[in-house]
Scaffold this motif. Structure first.
Motif, PDB file in Angstrom:
ATOM      1  N   LEU A   5       0.841  -1.189   0.000  1.00  0.00           N
ATOM      2  CA  LEU A   5       0.000   0.000   0.000  1.00  0.00           C
ATOM      3  C   LEU A   5       0.881   1.247   0.000  1.00  0.00           C
ATOM      4  CD1 LEU A   5      -2.723  -0.838   2.702  1.00  0.00           C
ATOM      5  CD2 LEU A   5      -3.013  -0.882   0.218  1.00  0.00           C
ATOM      6  N   TYR A  26      -7.733   2.139   4.107  1.00  0.00           N
ATOM      7  CA  TYR A  26      -7.380   0.781   4.517  1.00  0.00           C
ATOM      8  C   TYR A  26      -6.949   0.781   5.978  1.00  0.00           C
ATOM      9  CZ  TYR A  26      -7.303  -0.627  -0.406  1.00  0.00           C
ATOM     10  OH  TYR A  26      -7.646  -0.904  -1.706  1.00  0.00           O
ATOM     11  N   VAL A  28      -4.952  -0.983   8.742  1.00  0.00           N
ATOM     12  CA  VAL A  28      -3.825  -1.909   8.755  1.00  0.00           C
ATOM     13  C   VAL A  28      -3.311  -2.052  10.183  1.00  0.00           C
ATOM     14  CG1 VAL A  28      -1.586  -2.465   7.732  1.00  0.00           C
ATOM     15  CG2 VAL A  28      -3.198  -1.019   6.464  1.00  0.00           C
ATOM     16  N   THR A  49       2.432  -5.466   2.946  1.00  0.00           N
ATOM     17  CA  THR A  49       1.305  -6.008   3.695  1.00  0.00           C
ATOM     18  C   THR A  49       1.209  -7.528   3.627  1.00  0.00           C
ATOM     19  OG1 THR A  49      -0.160  -5.683   1.790  1.00  0.00           O
ATOM     20  CG2 THR A  49      -0.056  -3.913   3.408  1.00  0.00           C
ATOM     21  N   LEU A  60      -5.552  -6.814   7.450  1.00  0.00           N
ATOM     22  CA  LEU A  60      -4.300  -6.462   6.799  1.00  0.00           C
ATOM     23  C   LEU A  60      -3.268  -6.158   7.868  1.00  0.00           C
ATOM     24  CD1 LEU A  60      -4.973  -4.025   3.799  1.00  0.00           C
ATOM     25  CD2 LEU A  60      -3.709  -6.174   3.712  1.00  0.00           C
TER      26      LEU A  60
END
Length: 202
Positions: A5, A26, A28, A49, A60
């Motif tokens: 990412l 996202y 994470v 990731t 993730l």
């Protein structure tokens, strides 16, 4: 699989960061050793990731360095070690420190990590000792990073305690660890968490 990412950090509360990638946020989960390396909110970062799919969740996990992602992937292959425990291990020590523990047969240092009992520590020594050299032989350069954004004084303790609980410490133990190092000259929750984790390893 989501392999990488690149985006803007829009929130950071250990052990989670939210990254905006093309308008999509996202969530994470990252170890504290990665949190220390990330720039502040509003800045761009790159995370390598690992995507975990379970019946009840999709998560993730992110890392700045390939060597840390590799260790995470090797850890979750060990019987009794899931993603949450692997994250806790990588929050308490980086890959180089973990490899040094294996080389020294230092089970006590491993047992000091939250969630690692004596049997798990011994299993890690036996099953992972041969891989230590492999991790350290192919260290990729760390991405350039900036200092983390400053937290307000009022939020530092609460964020630090929440992060330790998320990493596997009991609330009372998290509070004790933070209280023990709170007098140290730290200005961010990340700094307070780092000091608490270092204190727990002594």
């Amino acid at each position: 699989m989501i392999e990488r990412l690149r985006g803007i950090i829009i929130a950071k509360q250990a052990p989670e960061v939210i990254i905006d990638v093309g308008g999509v946020g996202y969530e994470v989960r990252v170890p504290m050793t990665t949190i220390y390396q990330l720039p502040g909110v509003g800045e761009e970062c790159i995370l390598l990731t690992h995507f975990v799919v379970r019946e009840d969740a999709q998560q993730l996990f992110g890392f700045v360095r390939e060597i840390d992602r590799r260790l995470f992937r090797d850890l979750i292959k060990v019987n009794g070690v899931g993603p949450k425990l692997a994250l806790a291990i990588l929050s308490g020590m980086d890959t180089e420190q973990f490899a040094a523990c294996l080389n020294r047969n230092d089970v006590d240092a491993l047992v000091a990590l939250p969630g690692v009992g004596k049997k798990t520590g011994e299993r890690l020594l036996v099953e992972m000792r041969d891989k230590a050299g492999q991790w350290l032989s192919d260290v990729l350069p760390t991405q350039g990073v900036a200092s983390p954004a400053s937290d307000t004084k009022l939020d530092i303790r609460g964020e630090a305690e929440q992060a330790l609980v998320a990493l596997g410490y009991k609330p009372t133990e998290a509070s004790r660890l933070i209280s023990a190092v709170e007098s140290e000259d730290v200005e961010t929750s990340e700094g307070l968490i780092r000091a608490a984790l270092q204190s727990a390893m002594r």
